[in-house]
Design a protein around this motif. Structure first.
Motif, PDB file in Angstrom:
ATOM      1  N   ARG A   1       0.830  -1.213   0.000  1.00 45.41           N
ATOM      2  CA  ARG A   1       0.000   0.000   0.000  1.00 45.41           C
ATOM      3  C   ARG A   1       0.863   1.261   0.000  1.00 45.41           C
ATOM      4  O   ARG A   1       0.451   2.305   0.518  1.00 45.41           O
ATOM      5  CB  ARG A   1      -0.972   0.023   1.174  1.00 45.41           C
TER       6      ARG A   1
ATOM      7  N   VAL B   1       3.415   3.446   5.327  1.00 44.52           N
ATOM      8  CA  VAL B   1       2.739   4.186   6.402  1.00 44.52           C
ATOM      9  C   VAL B   1       3.770   4.837   7.319  1.00 44.52           C
ATOM     10  O   VAL B   1       3.438   5.277   8.416  1.00 44.52           O
ATOM     11  CB  VAL B   1       1.801   3.266   7.217  1.00 44.52           C
TER      12      VAL B   1
ATOM     13  N   ALA C   1       0.743   8.613   4.336  1.00 44.52           N
ATOM     14  CA  ALA C   1      -0.526   7.901   4.243  1.00 44.52           C
ATOM     15  C   ALA C   1      -0.411   6.760   3.240  1.00 44.52           C
ATOM     16  O   ALA C   1       0.215   6.905   2.185  1.00 44.52           O
ATOM     17  CB  ALA C   1      -1.633   8.857   3.810  1.00 44.52           C
ATOM     18  N   GLU C   2      -1.043   5.633   3.559  1.00 45.37           N
ATOM     19  CA  GLU C   2      -1.034   4.508   2.634  1.00 45.37           C
ATOM     20  C   GLU C   2      -1.771   4.872   1.347  1.00 45.37           C
ATOM     21  O   GLU C   2      -2.650   5.715   1.314  1.00 45.37           O
ATOM     22  CB  GLU C   2      -1.666   3.280   3.274  1.00 45.37           C
TER      23      GLU C   2
ATOM     24  N   ARG D   1     -11.257   4.553   8.190  1.00 40.88           N
ATOM     25  CA  ARG D   1      -9.926   4.289   8.741  1.00 40.88           C
ATOM     26  C   ARG D   1      -8.860   5.161   8.108  1.00 40.88           C
ATOM     27  O   ARG D   1      -7.943   5.620   8.800  1.00 40.88           O
ATOM     28  CB  ARG D   1      -9.544   2.814   8.557  1.00 40.88           C
ATOM     29  N   THR D   2      -8.940   5.399   6.806  1.00 46.28           N
ATOM     30  CA  THR D   2      -7.824   6.025   6.099  1.00 46.28           C
ATOM     31  C   THR D   2      -8.094   7.437   5.607  1.00 46.28           C
ATOM     32  O   THR D   2      -7.208   8.063   5.037  1.00 46.28           O
ATOM     33  CB  THR D   2      -7.404   5.168   4.891  1.00 46.28           C
ATOM     34  N   THR D   3      -9.323   7.967   5.840  1.00 41.65           N
ATOM     35  CA  THR D   3      -9.625   9.331   5.414  1.00 41.65           C
ATOM     36  C   THR D   3     -10.437  10.039   6.486  1.00 41.65           C
ATOM     37  O   THR D   3     -10.875   9.449   7.462  1.00 41.65           O
ATOM     38  CB  THR D   3     -10.424   9.357   4.094  1.00 41.65           C
TER      39      THR D   3
ATOM     40  N   LEU E   1      -6.443  12.127   3.305  1.00 42.50           N
ATOM     41  CA  LEU E   1      -5.998  10.862   3.872  1.00 42.50           C
ATOM     42  C   LEU E   1      -5.495  11.047   5.299  1.00 42.50           C
ATOM     43  O   LEU E   1      -4.986  12.113   5.656  1.00 42.50           O
ATOM     44  CB  LEU E   1      -4.881  10.273   3.009  1.00 42.50           C
TER      45      LEU E   1
ATOM     46  N   ASP F   1      -2.891   9.436   8.413  1.00 44.53           N
ATOM     47  CA  ASP F   1      -1.731   8.581   8.625  1.00 44.53           C
ATOM     48  C   ASP F   1      -2.150   7.392   9.496  1.00 44.53           C
ATOM     49  O   ASP F   1      -3.306   7.265   9.889  1.00 44.53           O
ATOM     50  CB  ASP F   1      -0.555   9.358   9.224  1.00 44.53           C
ATOM     51  N   ARG F   2      -1.189   6.510   9.816  1.00 45.64           N
ATOM     52  CA  ARG F   2      -1.555   5.288  10.533  1.00 45.64           C
ATOM     53  C   ARG F   2      -1.993   5.542  11.975  1.00 45.64           C
ATOM     54  O   ARG F   2      -2.592   4.678  12.596  1.00 45.64           O
ATOM     55  CB  ARG F   2      -0.389   4.294  10.514  1.00 45.64           C
TER      56      ARG F   2
END
Length: 294
Positions: free
Chosen positions: A55, A58, A63-64, A103-105, A124, A126-127
């Motif tokens: 991906r 991270v 961001a992935e 989860r990602t945005t 986006l 980050d982890r």
């Protein structure tokens, strides 16, 4: 957790001799002009050690599935990238691992309920869940960004394989875009569209290997994902696949990437190559590159 390895992993770090393009800012680009160059790069040879960013990355607050993340990795190490194409409500192909945005945005709900115009307003995370300044890229944008820089491995999400094949054809991207396949039938579909298509095949057992061989899928244009672990069963897969010129990939994303310290992770990454893998897929490709330098 301890890992034992008896060879110099520094000597294993053989990456694209002659294929890394001269470029500004010390970027470690992989520039393949033809599908034949791509196939040769991934042809098995003893001592190969290639990094794949799962991906993208991270690391470092990145961001992935972002162009910015992949570009940052290439400032540190040559790598190729597994990415996740998905469809918006109005059938624009963007990068997003999950079917949902949460989860990602900074969005909520299903990606498929949003139009591209709406997706463009999102950012986006980050982890750690922090919202970044990075937008969600389209697959078209990422393919053109990658040209002359790296190789992309398109994972399978909700994108029909017919559309994946058409997008690769539209960009004439056979020299730097590969596709993940989960069966000989999927492999055959892509090769029937274009015989130069590079494949990333899930081949975890001798039975699956035999199915590919029986189906006549050419081994000289694939890598093989054999699992996430160092285990005794890998030996048979290395022997079967390497004998056909196929590099074997292990993904540390669900396993060794989760070890608690840099030192433990570095030891595990080196052990994966010492075990016989030629490709290591990781959420932390910058760390992997550094581990291989030491």
């Amino acid at each position: 957790m301890k890992f034992c390895y008896a060879v110099s992993v520094t000597a294993l770090f053989v990456l694209a001799t002659g294929a890394c393009a001269d470029n500004p800012a010390n970027s470690h680009y992989l520039d393949f002009k033809t599908p034949a160059e791509l196939h040769r790069f991934f042809a098995y040879h003893e001592g190969a050690a290639i990094v794949s960013g799962h991906r993208g990355t991270v690391e470092q607050g990145l961001a992935e599935n972002s162009i910015e993340g992949m570009e940052a990795v290439l400032q540190h190490t040559p790598a190729f990238f597994e990415i996740d194409p998905r469809l918006t409500k109005d059938s624009v192909v963007v990068l997003m691992h999950d079917a949902t945005l949460d989860r990602t945005t900074n969005g909520t709900g299903k990606l498929a309920d949003y139009t591209w115009a709406e997706v463009q307003q999102l950012r986006l995370k980050d982890r750690d869940g922090n919202v970044t300044s990075y937008g969600i890229p389209t697959l078209d944008e990422v393919i053109e960004w990658a040209r002359g820089k790296t190789v992309l491995n398109l994972d399978q999400k909700d994108l029909p394989i017919e559309l994946s094949a058409e997008i690769i054809r539209k960009h004439n991207a056979y020299s730097f875009v590969m596709v993940t396949v989960h069966s000989p039938e999927q492999a055959r579909f892509y090769l029937d569209q274009n015989g130069d298509q590079m494949l990333s095949a899930h081949i975890k057992t001798p039975e699956v290997f035999e199915a590919y061989r029986t189906a006549g899928i050419p081994f000289n244009r694939m890598i093989a994902y054999i699992g996430p672990d160092i285990k005794p069963e890998n030996r048979e897969m290395y022997e079967l696949l390497n004998a056909q010129g196929v590099m074997c990939m292990i993904s540390a994303a669900p396993t060794y990437d989760k070890l608690p310290t840099h030192e433990e992770r570095a030891e595990a990454y080196r052990a994966i190559f010492a075990d016989g893998a030629s490709i290591l897929e990781s959420d932390l490709p910058i760390e992997v590159g550094k581990a291989l330098e030491n």
